[in-house]
Structure formats: structure tokens, C-alpha cells
Design a protein around this motif. Structure first.
Motif, PDB file in Angstrom:
ATOM      1  N   LEU A 112       0.725  -1.336   0.034  1.00  0.00           N
ATOM      2  CA  LEU A 112      -0.033   0.168   0.088  1.00  0.00           C
ATOM      3  C   LEU A 112       1.040   1.260   0.023  1.00  0.00           C
ATOM      4  O   LEU A 112       0.348   2.448   0.089  1.00  0.00           O
ATOM      5  N   SER A 113       2.010   0.981  -0.118  1.00  0.00           N
ATOM      6  CA  SER A 113       3.329   2.304   0.105  1.00  0.00           C
ATOM      7  C   SER A 113       3.076   2.816   1.483  1.00  0.00           C
ATOM      8  O   SER A 113       3.501   4.072   1.378  1.00  0.00           O
ATOM      9  N   ALA A 114       2.934   2.042   2.294  1.00  0.00           N
ATOM     10  CA  ALA A 114       3.001   2.679   3.794  1.00  0.00           C
ATOM     11  C   ALA A 114       4.410   2.850   4.061  1.00  0.00           C
ATOM     12  O   ALA A 114       5.262   2.156   3.861  1.00  0.00           O
ATOM     13  N   ARG A 115       4.558   3.891   4.680  1.00  0.00           N
ATOM     14  CA  ARG A 115       5.914   4.305   5.422  1.00  0.00           C
ATOM     15  C   ARG A 115       6.184   4.048   6.773  1.00  0.00           C
ATOM     16  O   ARG A 115       7.130   4.115   7.341  1.00  0.00           O
ATOM     17  N   SER A 116       4.907   3.882   7.427  1.00  0.00           N
ATOM     18  CA  SER A 116       4.647   3.953   8.779  1.00  0.00           C
ATOM     19  C   SER A 116       3.503   3.100   9.195  1.00  0.00           C
ATOM     20  O   SER A 116       2.745   3.019   8.607  1.00  0.00           O
ATOM     21  N   ILE A 117       3.730   2.212  10.253  1.00  0.00           N
ATOM     22  CA  ILE A 117       2.771   1.294  10.815  1.00  0.00           C
ATOM     23  C   ILE A 117       2.757   1.080  12.117  1.00  0.00           C
ATOM     24  O   ILE A 117       4.011   1.215  12.988  1.00  0.00           O
ATOM     25  N   GLY A 151      11.375  -1.139   2.212  1.00  0.00           N
ATOM     26  CA  GLY A 151      10.767  -1.733   3.441  1.00  0.00           C
ATOM     27  C   GLY A 151      10.094  -0.242   4.024  1.00  0.00           C
ATOM     28  O   GLY A 151      10.398   0.881   3.992  1.00  0.00           O
ATOM     29  N   ILE A 152       9.343  -0.789   5.190  1.00  0.00           N
ATOM     30  CA  ILE A 152       8.781   0.482   5.929  1.00  0.00           C
ATOM     31  C   ILE A 152       9.471   1.039   6.866  1.00  0.00           C
ATOM     32  O   ILE A 152      10.190   0.502   7.408  1.00  0.00           O
ATOM     33  N   ASP A 153       9.595   2.291   6.738  1.00  0.00           N
ATOM     34  CA  ASP A 153      10.600   3.358   7.406  1.00  0.00           C
ATOM     35  C   ASP A 153      10.363   3.298   9.304  1.00  0.00           C
ATOM     36  O   ASP A 153      11.431   2.926   9.762  1.00  0.00           O
ATOM     37  N   ARG A 154       9.114   3.123   9.560  1.00  0.00           N
ATOM     38  CA  ARG A 154       8.831   3.132  11.127  1.00  0.00           C
ATOM     39  C   ARG A 154       7.641   2.070  11.514  1.00  0.00           C
ATOM     40  O   ARG A 154       6.655   2.128  10.922  1.00  0.00           O
ATOM     41  N   ILE A 155       8.159   1.158  12.186  1.00  0.00           N
ATOM     42  CA  ILE A 155       7.027   0.044  12.883  1.00  0.00           C
ATOM     43  C   ILE A 155       7.209   0.609  14.168  1.00  0.00           C
ATOM     44  O   ILE A 155       8.190   0.402  14.871  1.00  0.00           O
TER      45      ILE A 155
END
Length: 178
Positions: A112-117, A151-155
Motif C-alpha cells: 500500500l506504499s505505507a512508510r509507517s505502521i 521496506g517500511i521506515d517506522r514500525i
């Protein structure tokens, strides 16, 4: 490499692209995190989940799988990714099914092109998994996600108590070799 954060808090108040819902297989709301997310998102989330059940998921969402919906009234979030943890009390004891909750949610968020989760302690609590096991599997999945190109920047792992956050923080330190 991105950031992996452990916080105590309310996942519905996070300002991230995606929040993960520790859903039940019906996708129609419930208690704990699931109920809180449904209440915060409003009736449109329930309507979308009912549509999913009547079309692509007539038997519900299987443990370990993940599916995305809109976030509706949770204005600081773009999507909700729903995943169902295996229920140890119902004999679902394979830790790989639990690990898939985290990896599939992260992969879907990336698609979904998310950068944070923001992710809760899926499977801990009423589904009977201990925080040590859940944290270990979740941190492993987060580290694998962040090794991926794009990959996602902030988990952020959002926990409901100080005790849980302490267990997760220790697991993070262990995996990072500190």
C-alpha cells in the motif's frame, strides 16, 4: 535501516499510514483492540467488513492472513490492516501461524506504499499467547521487513501496559544484540 519503536498507548491515536487490527475471523468487531478500532473508525468500517464477508471472505479471515480496509473516522491513518491471530485456547498452537500475522501485515502495508505502521500484540491476551513469544516473532518480522528494499521506515509496536512494553523492549534489545 528504519526505526522499530515500542510504546505503551492507544493504537487508535497513532499517527501512521497503517494500523493493524488484531481482528477475529468474522471481521465484524469484538473486544480489545478489535473493538476499539471498530469504535474509532465508525460504522463505515463495519459496512466494508460486511461487504468483504459477503463477497471475498464468506468463511471469514483465516489466522495469519491479512486484508486492508479504509480507516474512515481514524483521520490520522490511511488504512487498517486486519489480521487474525491463532487462538491457543482453541488448539491453534503453531507459532508460524502467529508469525505470519506480522509478516503478512507488514507485506500488505508495504504494498500500500505505507512508510509507517502501528501494530498491537497480536495473539497476546484472550488468544493465550505469552508476550515473550509474540514479541520475539513480531520483532523478527519487523527486522526482516526493514531489510527489504523499500521496506517500511517506522514500525511501532503499541502495547496496552507498561509491563507488556517492558517485555517487548527487552525482546527488541535482544534481537539488536544490545
Amino acid at each position: 535501516m528504519g526505526k522499530i519503536e515500542i510504546v505503551e498507548g492507544d493504537i487508535t491515536r497513532e499517527k501512521v499510514d497503517v494500523i493493524v487490527n488484531a481482528a477475529n475471523s468474522s471481521l465484524l468487531g469484538g473486544g480489545g483492540v478489535d473493538g476499539a478500532i471498530h469504535r474509532a473508525a465508525g460504522p463505515e468500517l463495519l459496512a466494508e467488513c460486511r461487504d468483504l464477508r459477503s463477497s471475498t471472505l464468506p468463511d471469514g479471515l483465516p489466522p495469519g492472513d491479512a486484508i486492508a480496509t479504509g480507516a474512515y473516522e481514524i483521520k490520522k491513518v490511511k488504512w487498517i490492516v486486519h489480521t487474525v491471530g491463532p487462538n491457543r485456547h482453541a488448539g491453534q498452537t503453531d507459532p508460524q501461524d502467529l508469525a505470519r500475522c506480522f509478516s503478512n501485515s507488514l507485506h500488505l502495508a508495504r504494498s500500500l506504499s505505507a512508510r509507517s505502521i502501528a501494530i498491537p500484540a497480536i495473539g497476546a491476551g484472550v488468544y493465550g499467547w505469552d508476550h515473550e513469544t509474540v514479541a520475539d516473532l513480531a520483532i523478527r518480522a519487523a527486522l526482516a521487513e526493514q531489510r527489504e528494499r523499500g521496506g517500511i521506515d517506522r514500525i511501532r509496536f503499541v502495547l496496552f501496559s507498561k509491563d507488556a512494553a517492558a517485555i517487548w523492549s527487552q525482546a527488541k534489545l535482544t534481537h539488536l544484540g544490545r
